[in-house]
Design a protein around this motif. Structure first.
Motif, mmCIF file in Angstrom:
data_model
loop_
_atom_site.group_PDB
_atom_site.id
_atom_site.type_symbol
_atom_site.label_atom_id
_atom_site.label_comp_id
_atom_site.label_asym_id
_atom_site.label_seq_id
_atom_site.Cartn_x
_atom_site.Cartn_y
_atom_site.Cartn_z
ATOM 1 N N ALA A 1 -24.266 20.896 26.655
ATOM 2 C CA ALA A 1 -23.370 19.898 26.046
ATOM 3 C C ALA A 1 -23.013 20.297 24.614
ATOM 4 C CB ALA A 1 -24.033 18.522 26.075
ATOM 5 N N ALA A 2 -24.000 20.831 23.869
ATOM 6 C CA ALA A 2 -23.731 21.274 22.492
ATOM 7 C C ALA A 2 -22.720 22.402 22.479
ATOM 8 C CB ALA A 2 -25.034 21.706 21.824
ATOM 9 N N ALA A 3 -22.854 23.355 23.459
ATOM 10 C CA ALA A 3 -21.897 24.468 23.530
ATOM 11 C C ALA A 3 -20.498 23.966 23.844
ATOM 12 C CB ALA A 3 -22.369 25.474 24.584
ATOM 13 N N LEU A 4 -20.431 22.998 24.783
ATOM 14 C CA LEU A 4 -19.115 22.428 25.123
ATOM 15 C C LEU A 4 -18.486 21.734 23.915
ATOM 16 C CD1 LEU A 4 -19.859 20.957 28.675
ATOM 17 C CD2 LEU A 4 -18.445 22.945 28.115
ATOM 18 N N ILE A 5 -19.317 21.028 23.133
ATOM 19 C CA ILE A 5 -18.799 20.364 21.922
ATOM 20 C C ILE A 5 -18.252 21.389 20.939
ATOM 21 C CG2 ILE A 5 -19.470 19.052 19.865
ATOM 22 C CD1 ILE A 5 -21.433 17.504 21.654
ATOM 23 N N ALA A 6 -19.029 22.467 20.719
ATOM 24 C CA ALA A 6 -18.609 23.483 19.749
ATOM 25 C C ALA A 6 -17.339 24.187 20.209
ATOM 26 C CB ALA A 6 -19.739 24.489 19.533
ATOM 27 N N ILE A 7 -17.304 24.593 21.518
ATOM 28 C CA ILE A 7 -16.126 25.319 22.034
ATOM 29 C C ILE A 7 -14.885 24.418 21.994
ATOM 30 C CG2 ILE A 7 -15.140 26.375 24.092
ATOM 31 C CD1 ILE A 7 -18.012 27.286 24.803
ATOM 32 N N SER A 8 -15.029 23.160 22.405
ATOM 33 C CA SER A 8 -13.886 22.227 22.364
ATOM 34 C C SER A 8 -13.396 22.034 20.934
ATOM 35 C CB SER A 8 -14.289 20.880 22.976
ATOM 36 O OG SER A 8 -14.689 21.036 24.317
ATOM 37 N N SER A 9 -14.345 21.904 20.013
ATOM 38 C CA SER A 9 -13.962 21.715 18.609
ATOM 39 C C SER A 9 -13.204 22.920 18.079
ATOM 40 C CB SER A 9 -15.205 21.449 17.759
ATOM 41 O OG SER A 9 -15.873 20.288 18.194
ATOM 42 N N VAL A 10 -13.695 24.136 18.467
ATOM 43 C CA VAL A 10 -12.998 25.356 18.042
ATOM 44 C C VAL A 10 -11.546 25.341 18.526
ATOM 45 C CG1 VAL A 10 -12.878 27.861 18.376
ATOM 46 C CG2 VAL A 10 -15.063 26.772 17.855
ATOM 47 N N TRP A 11 -11.362 24.986 19.790
ATOM 48 C CA TRP A 11 -10.016 24.993 20.382
ATOM 49 C C TRP A 11 -9.061 24.033 19.656
ATOM 50 C CZ3 TRP A 11 -6.510 27.410 22.866
ATOM 51 C CH2 TRP A 11 -5.452 26.736 23.482
ATOM 52 N N TRP A 12 -9.547 22.835 19.398
ATOM 53 C CA TRP A 12 -8.646 21.850 18.767
ATOM 54 C C TRP A 12 -8.379 22.170 17.302
ATOM 55 C CZ3 TRP A 12 -6.064 20.044 22.329
ATOM 56 C CH2 TRP A 12 -6.609 19.595 23.530
ATOM 57 N N LEU A 13 -9.358 22.747 16.595
ATOM 58 C CA LEU A 13 -9.098 23.168 15.213
ATOM 59 C C LEU A 13 -8.072 24.301 15.184
ATOM 60 C CD1 LEU A 13 -12.725 23.072 13.755
ATOM 61 C CD2 LEU A 13 -10.805 21.648 13.039
ATOM 62 N N TYR A 14 -8.192 25.218 16.157
ATOM 63 C CA TYR A 14 -7.224 26.314 16.247
ATOM 64 C C TYR A 14 -5.824 25.767 16.532
ATOM 65 C CZ TYR A 14 -4.738 30.336 18.153
ATOM 66 O OH TYR A 14 -3.804 31.299 18.409
ATOM 67 N N ARG A 15 -5.735 24.805 17.451
ATOM 68 C CA ARG A 15 -4.425 24.218 17.769
ATOM 69 C C ARG A 15 -3.830 23.512 16.547
ATOM 70 N NH1 ARG A 15 -3.053 22.968 23.038
ATOM 71 N NH2 ARG A 15 -1.148 22.162 22.057
ATOM 72 N N ALA A 16 -4.644 22.834 15.782
ATOM 73 C CA ALA A 16 -4.154 22.152 14.569
ATOM 74 C C ALA A 16 -3.620 23.167 13.563
ATOM 75 C CB ALA A 16 -5.264 21.311 13.950
#
Length: 767
Positions: free
Chosen positions: A35-50
């Motif tokens: 779950a922690a990895a999913l949180i980190a990977i998802s966060s990376v993706w959305w920061l990149y999109r922003a």
């Protein structure tokens, strides 16, 4: 992305966090790590999109994405290390230093945001704030939490120290940012980002403290706070994607007074908290006091410098504004001066130079002229221009004048200048050598007007008349030169269309005389300067007085005696003939009424009627009004109308004669034999007399042809039942011939010259 997709992504992130929270609380490390990895990977993706969407500060989003990417990598390694049971991952150097990349990236984000939109003096105060806060926070954490902790150099102590330094640096920067700006001026995405960073640094400091104490447990509350900080960044990125913002607080949003107060409170709060822990002594307290005092001193110095710089900048800005204002005013004044100059020098209709500028330049040229040069003045007037205005309207007339002005620009050079003087009148002034003729310029102007002028759908053909005068030959002053050119123009227009006339002093004398008469007539008092004289009219049979003709005489107070041949044409031209004629009617009626009633006679008085009186539609009404006012018998009046006037309008003049006959007024055709009367006209006229012209009477005694003409007139009058009267009879031979031809009455020097009323009464009425 649509708002619906973003909302779904937020819900998914919250599910990941809730899953991580549940797995951590239940002690299920594998699920928590996933779950922690999913949180980190998802966060990376959305920061990149922003970062891809952002128009400014894109680097901060990408650095945030890199920080979480590094965290995800090393967190995955930590989980694998623990899962594969390779030992305690917390003591492995790679994992001890690996997470430092996340801290450095987050520190880069904080620095990047800190330096945005700051001037030099703002940056200086900001870094003083950061350094002081860093020293104070470092001292606080060291004394309270880490006293004697970093005495040995091991991977664990060095990495912990590096983590602590980056965390305290970020906290100092975040605090300084929040103290430097009004909270409401900070964009929402930046405020959330700062909160996420602050949560990360506080959590990281607690991790270092727990790690040093050996109390850290994976997937404990510390890791939950880490995940929460990552979720904060990810949700912030999603909210930014939902409503992108580019606004960032500028220097004008900085609240100096509130920032200084907040920073001072923080500096006081830090040692107070340390004292409350009971872990600092007098030396540490003294250190904090020196730090606060030093900070205040430096801040005051910087504030003084800032004030001076701001005052200097304000003065510089005011100077620039003043200079710009002066420049604008100077430019406006220049434009206004140019506009005023154009108004003073330019004609509003044509845009060409006007009369005022023309006369000024003419005087300047005359003043600077050399003896070998001559100055020519041409005044131009366009023939039949009034008909253009009457036919096509004044707008078309103005367009024609503008086109004429454009054509005239072709003659302009250093030696030739032109302007519009007024109406359809233009002036040209040129310098020429005395031996050089002006006729080439005149021909050029005439050639210019050969081509028709086209305005809209109208084609206008105009010719030009010119009056020409030169200086110093024709005048000594500018006003005389222009007046003489005007006189020449007047003569040119009277001669023919498209005429040219050069000033002539002899012609000028006649025009000057007419002008003087015109001025005198406009100011004359009729009863003071005009008099009436009377010449007897005699019946040939019996040689008896039957009447008289009233003749006008003028003894001007300004000009002396003026002949009727001089002043009558001028009076007809300037309009004074109408009031003068009414005065004559009134005075002659009063005179004949007095004589006939005083001496018991029925004499008739001959009164000359001007052609302008006949053109007056109220002539007959005015005549009847004077008759009624005087109380005269209309039969005592004999109105004499010239042959030329009688031929102008047949129906109109027939009506005049009929009205006069109905009033019992006698009417005569004056100067008969000099015009173009025909028998058909005379048959239609309800008249009483034919007055034979003096020009015919002068020759009857010496010219048989003229005698025969007079005889024919008398015979025609007899046939038409008209009486005849011959004027200008001066000798007995003329009288004898007229008597033999059957003429009824005579008038002339033979029987008496025109005399004053008193003399006439003595000579013809009292005897």
């Amino acid at each position: 992305m649509t708002h619906q997709h973003i909302n779904r992504a937020i819900v998914l992130l919250l599910l990941f966090f809730c899953s991580y929270l549940g797995f951590s609380l239940l002690g299920f490390d594998t699920g928590a790590n996933i779950a922690a990895a999913l949180i980190a990977i998802s966060s990376v993706w959305w920061l990149y999109r922003a970062g891809r969407v952002a128009s400014s500060f894109r680097l901060s989003w990408f650095l945030g994405a890199l920080a979480l990417s590094l965290w995800a990598v090393f967190d995955t390694l930590w989980a694998l290390w623990a899962f594969l049971d390779f030992g305690n991952p917390a003591v492995h150097p790679v994992l001890q230093y690996g997470y430092l990349g996340t801290n450095l990236c987050f520190l880069g984000v904080t620095l990047y945001v800190s330096l945005a939109n700051r001037s030099r003096r703002q940056s200086l105060q900001f870094f003083v704030d950061v350094i002081v806060l860093f020293i104070a926070l470092s001292a606080f954490y060291y004394v309270v939490f880490f006293w004697h902790t970093f005495l040995t150099l091991s991977h664990s102590s060095v990495s912990s120290m590096l983590y602590l330094l980056t965390d305290i640096s970020m906290l100092s920067l975040i605090a300084a940012i929040l103290f430097s700006y009004r909270i409401r001026s900070i964009p929402r995405y930046l405020l959330i980002s700062l909160c996420g960073l602050a949560l990360f640094t506080v959590t990281d400091i607690n991790y270092v403290w727990a790690s040093i104490r050996g109390s850290y447990t994976p997937n404990s509350w510390i890791d939950i706070l880490y995940a929460l900080s990552f979720i904060t960044h990810a949700i912030n990125a999603l909210l930014f994607l939902k409503a992108p913002q580019s606004r960032f607080p500028s220097g004008s949003h900085i609240s100096r007074s509130r920032g200084i107060i907040y920073r001072s409170l923080v500096l006081l709060l830090i040692p107070i908290l340390a004292i409350l822990t009971g872990k600092i002594g007098l030396a540490e307290t003294f250190f904090f006091l020196i730090l606060a005092f030093g900070y205040q001193t430096i801040s005051l110095v910087l504030d003084r410098v800032r004030q001076k710089e701001e005052a200097l900048a304000e003065n510089t800005m005011r100077s620039r504004i003043l200079e710009a204002t002066i420049a604008d005013r100077t430019r406006e004044l220049r434009i206004m001066n140019q506009t005023l100059e154009n108004l003073l020098k330019r004609d509003a209709t044509t845009g060409q130079y006007n009369r005022k500028h023309f006369t000024e330049l003419l005087e300047e040229w005359m003043a600077n002229n050399t003896i070998e040069n001559k100055i020519w003045l041409l005044i131009l007037d366009f023939d039949r221009f009034k008909s253009v205005n009457d036919t096509y309207g004044h707008d078309v007339g103005d367009q024609v004048l503008r086109q004429i002005g454009k054509r005239m620009e072709g003659i302009t050079n250093e030696q030739t200048f032109f302007a519009r003087l007024g109406g359809d009148e233009f002036g040209v002034v040129c310098r020429r050598h005395r031996s050089e003729s002006i006729r080439s310029l005149i021909q050029t102007i005439n050639d210019m007007m050969l081509e028709p002028l086209v305005v809209h759908a109208f084609t206008v053909h105009l010719s030009v008349s010119m009056g020409v005068a030169s200086w110093p030959d024709d005048a000594k002053t500018r006003s005389d030169l222009m007046r003489h050119a005007d006189i020449a123009l007047y003569i040119a227009k009277n001669r023919r269309v498209n005429g040219v006339s050069f000033f002539d002093s002899l012609a000028n004398a006649g025009i000057e005389r007419s002008h003087q008469i015109d001025l005198a007539l406009r100011n004359v008092k009729f009863d003071r300067e005009f008099t009436l004289v009377y010449q007897p009219q005699i019946a040939i049979g019996g040689r008896r007085l039957i009447g008289m003709e009233a003749l006008l005489r003028w003894n001007s107070s300004a000009l002396g005696p003026v002949s009727p041949d001089e002043f009558i044409p001028v009076a007809e031209e300037n309009g004074t003939i109408l009031p003068l004629s009414e005065w004559i009617l009134l005075r002659t009626m009063e005179q004949i009424n007095k004589w006939n009633r005083q001496y018991g006679k029925s004499l008739r008085i001959g009164i000359n009627i001007s052609p302008h009186q006949l053109d007056d539609i109220d002539f007959l009404e005015k005549l009847e009004a004077i008759i009624a006012k005087v109380g005269i018998d209309p039969a005592w009046l004999n109105l004499e109308i010239t042959e030329r006037s009688a031929m102008k309008d047949e129906s109109f003049i027939i009506n005049i004669f009929n009205r006069l006959s109905s009033l019992s007024i006698v009417s005569s055709i004056d100067d008969f034999g000099t015009g173009y009367s025909s028998l058909s006209y005379l048959k239609k006229f309800n008249i009483n007399y034919l007055k034979i012209a003096k020009q015919l009477i002068d020759g009857i005694a010496i010219n048989e042809t003229e005698a025969q003409i007079v005889q024919a007139i008398i015979m025609m009058a007899t046939a038409l039942n008209l009486r005849t009267i011959a004027e200008g009879v001066e000798d007995e031979e003329q009288l004898r011939i007229l008597e033999s031809l059957g003429c009824d009455e005579i008038q002339g020097f033979y029987f008496g010259r025109p005399v004053s009323p008193e003399e006439f009464e003595e000579l013809y009425l009292k005897g």
